[in-house]
Write a protein that holds these residues in place. Structure first.
Motif, PDB file in Angstrom:
ATOM      1  N   LEU A 252      14.685  -1.393  13.303  1.00  0.00           N
ATOM      2  CA  LEU A 252      14.834  -0.783  11.983  1.00  0.00           C
ATOM      3  C   LEU A 252      13.951  -1.478  10.948  1.00  0.00           C
ATOM      4  O   LEU A 252      13.321  -0.831  10.110  1.00  0.00           O
ATOM      5  N   LEU A 253      13.909  -2.809  11.000  1.00  0.00           N
ATOM      6  CA  LEU A 253      13.055  -3.542  10.068  1.00  0.00           C
ATOM      7  C   LEU A 253      11.598  -3.109  10.209  1.00  0.00           C
ATOM      8  O   LEU A 253      10.900  -2.899   9.212  1.00  0.00           O
ATOM      9  N   LYS A 254      11.133  -2.971  11.443  1.00  0.00           N
ATOM     10  CA  LYS A 254       9.747  -2.560  11.672  1.00  0.00           C
ATOM     11  C   LYS A 254       9.505  -1.133  11.188  1.00  0.00           C
ATOM     12  O   LYS A 254       8.423  -0.817  10.683  1.00  0.00           O
ATOM     13  N   LEU A 255      10.527  -0.281  11.315  1.00  0.00           N
ATOM     14  CA  LEU A 255      10.377   1.117  10.922  1.00  0.00           C
ATOM     15  C   LEU A 255      10.282   1.276   9.409  1.00  0.00           C
ATOM     16  O   LEU A 255       9.508   2.100   8.908  1.00  0.00           O
ATOM     17  N   ILE A 256      11.063   0.482   8.666  1.00  0.00           N
ATOM     18  CA  ILE A 256      11.087   0.654   7.215  1.00  0.00           C
ATOM     19  C   ILE A 256      10.042  -0.199   6.502  1.00  0.00           C
ATOM     20  O   ILE A 256       9.699   0.079   5.347  1.00  0.00           O
ATOM     21  N   GLU A 257       9.488  -1.211   7.177  1.00  0.00           N
ATOM     22  CA  GLU A 257       8.571  -2.149   6.520  1.00  0.00           C
ATOM     23  C   GLU A 257       7.371  -1.470   5.860  1.00  0.00           C
ATOM     24  O   GLU A 257       7.004  -1.836   4.729  1.00  0.00           O
ATOM     25  N   PRO A 258       6.746  -0.468   6.489  1.00  0.00           N
ATOM     26  CA  PRO A 258       5.576   0.145   5.837  1.00  0.00           C
ATOM     27  C   PRO A 258       5.892   0.831   4.514  1.00  0.00           C
ATOM     28  O   PRO A 258       4.976   1.105   3.724  1.00  0.00           O
ATOM     29  N   HIS A 259       7.157   1.107   4.243  1.00  0.00           N
ATOM     30  CA  HIS A 259       7.543   1.852   3.048  1.00  0.00           C
ATOM     31  C   HIS A 259       8.084   0.958   1.932  1.00  0.00           C
ATOM     32  O   HIS A 259       8.488   1.464   0.883  1.00  0.00           O
ATOM     33  N   LEU A 260       8.074  -0.336   2.132  1.00  0.00           N
ATOM     34  CA  LEU A 260       8.627  -1.248   1.138  1.00  0.00           C
ATOM     35  C   LEU A 260       7.657  -1.437  -0.031  1.00  0.00           C
ATOM     36  O   LEU A 260       6.480  -1.742   0.168  1.00  0.00           O
ATOM     37  N   THR A 261       8.173  -1.270  -1.228  1.00  0.00           N
ATOM     38  CA  THR A 261       7.409  -1.579  -2.433  1.00  0.00           C
ATOM     39  C   THR A 261       7.537  -3.070  -2.724  1.00  0.00           C
ATOM     40  O   THR A 261       8.402  -3.760  -2.154  1.00  0.00           O
ATOM     41  N   PRO A 262       6.714  -3.603  -3.606  1.00  0.00           N
ATOM     42  CA  PRO A 262       6.866  -5.026  -3.970  1.00  0.00           C
ATOM     43  C   PRO A 262       8.281  -5.367  -4.447  1.00  0.00           C
ATOM     44  O   PRO A 262       8.823  -6.423  -4.107  1.00  0.00           O
ATOM     45  N   GLY A 263       8.895  -4.455  -5.202  1.00  0.00           N
ATOM     46  CA  GLY A 263      10.249  -4.711  -5.679  1.00  0.00           C
ATOM     47  C   GLY A 263      11.271  -4.762  -4.561  1.00  0.00           C
ATOM     48  O   GLY A 263      12.223  -5.542  -4.614  1.00  0.00           O
ATOM     49  N   LEU A 264      11.099  -3.940  -3.535  1.00  0.00           N
ATOM     50  CA  LEU A 264      12.053  -3.911  -2.428  1.00  0.00           C
ATOM     51  C   LEU A 264      11.837  -5.064  -1.457  1.00  0.00           C
ATOM     52  O   LEU A 264      12.724  -5.357  -0.651  1.00  0.00           O
ATOM     53  N   ARG A 265      10.686  -5.707  -1.535  1.00  0.00           N
ATOM     54  CA  ARG A 265      10.435  -6.857  -0.657  1.00  0.00           C
ATOM     55  C   ARG A 265      11.092  -8.122  -1.189  1.00  0.00           C
ATOM     56  O   ARG A 265      11.256  -9.087  -0.466  1.00  0.00           O
ATOM     57  N   ARG A 266      11.482  -8.128  -2.457  1.00  0.00           N
ATOM     58  CA  ARG A 266      12.045  -9.346  -3.043  1.00  0.00           C
ATOM     59  C   ARG A 266      13.478  -9.558  -2.577  1.00  0.00           C
ATOM     60  O   ARG A 266      14.211  -8.598  -2.333  1.00  0.00           O
TER      61      ARG A 266
END
Length: 266
Positions: A252-266
């Motif tokens: 799941l982490l690999k699937l959603i990682e390409p869609h993360l914005t800078p704010g969601l990565r924090r």
């Protein structure tokens, strides 16, 4: 059963009974709007008051962090309470909602209770001793690949492009690459279902600590993994959560990682 957990179970069952007594009186229930798609009913408040009173009878010096009344007290032990997770479902007579109670000691989650009053299912856990549903030991699923997995989620309820647009992209990929996605509308129950192996994984953006505290501990006690969207241990602070059995969590982490914005990565 640990004495703290025993009181949590008593409080959750009492609150659940109170909620069910009002299920056939929905038209008469007073409802206030806290924000867009964010409602609180007098039943939420009554259930929360009852939980706090039940705990205080046994532990008068403990502190509370509750959805409706906020933080109160300053103590080693803090009770984290969502008296009615799934209020919108409840107000529409949609039978998916729960009571969620967690106990934190010196900043670490130690006990959790999630009670589904419609099904009368009781999920409990204590750190280091595992988790149960109606007294039966739970384990996360052994599903190994996304293509065979059933994934739970929750839609962002705020009009925030920073989370909504990336979330919709994540949802599209999950729908395309799994056996199915489910959004029942009560995050506490979704997490309990991951712990019980009924869902293989779960992710959501922008939850509150009272939505996820008890369920996250259950998953960890059942052999699962809980992180934020970036795979780190920041889910309590951000309210962004990815959970599942070890293999599905990683996928799941690999699937959603390409869609993360800078704010969601924090």
């Amino acid at each position: 059963m640990h004495p703290l957990l025993n009181i949590g179970v008593r409080a959750a069952r009492r609150a659940g009974d109170l909620i069910i007594r009002h299920i056939n009186q929905l038209d008469a229930i007073k409802v206030d709007t806290k924000g867009r798609n964010d409602f609180v009913s007098e039943v939420d408040r009554m259930a929360e008051d009852d939980i706090i009173q039940t705990v205080r009878r046994s532990y008068p010096d403990h502190a509370f962090l509750a959805e409706e009344s906020g933080a109160s007290g300053d103590a080693e032990f803090v009770w984290i309470i969502d008296p009615l997770d799934g209020t919108t479902n409840f107000l529409h007579g949609f039978p998916v909602f729960a009571v969620s109670i967690a106990v934190m000691q010196r900043g670490r989650l130690e006990h959790g209770v999630i009670y589904d009053p419609m099904r009368q299912e009781l999920f409990t856990c204590s750190r280091g001793t595992g988790a149960t549903v109606d007294g039966r030991k739970m384990r996360v699923s052994d599903t190994r690949v996304l293509a065979s997995s059933l994934i739970g989620t929750g839609f962002p309820y705020k009009e925030d492009p920073e989370s909504l647009d990336p979330y919709m992209a994540m949802l599209r990929d999950v729908i395309c690459q799994t056996a199915g996605a489910r959004r029942p509308g009560a995050a506490a129950l979704d997490l309990a279902y991951v712990a019980a192996g009924r869902l293989d994984g779960f992710w959501e953006i922008g939850l509150n600590i009272w939505d996820i505290a008890a369920g996250a501990l259950m998953i960890q006690e059942c052999g699962g993994i809980v992180t934020d969207l970036g795979g780190r241990d920041g889910w309590q602070q951000s309210g962004n959560i990815v959970a599942g059995n070890p293999r599905i969590h990683e996928a799941l982490l690999k699937l959603i990682e390409p869609h993360l914005t800078p704010g969601l990565r924090r």
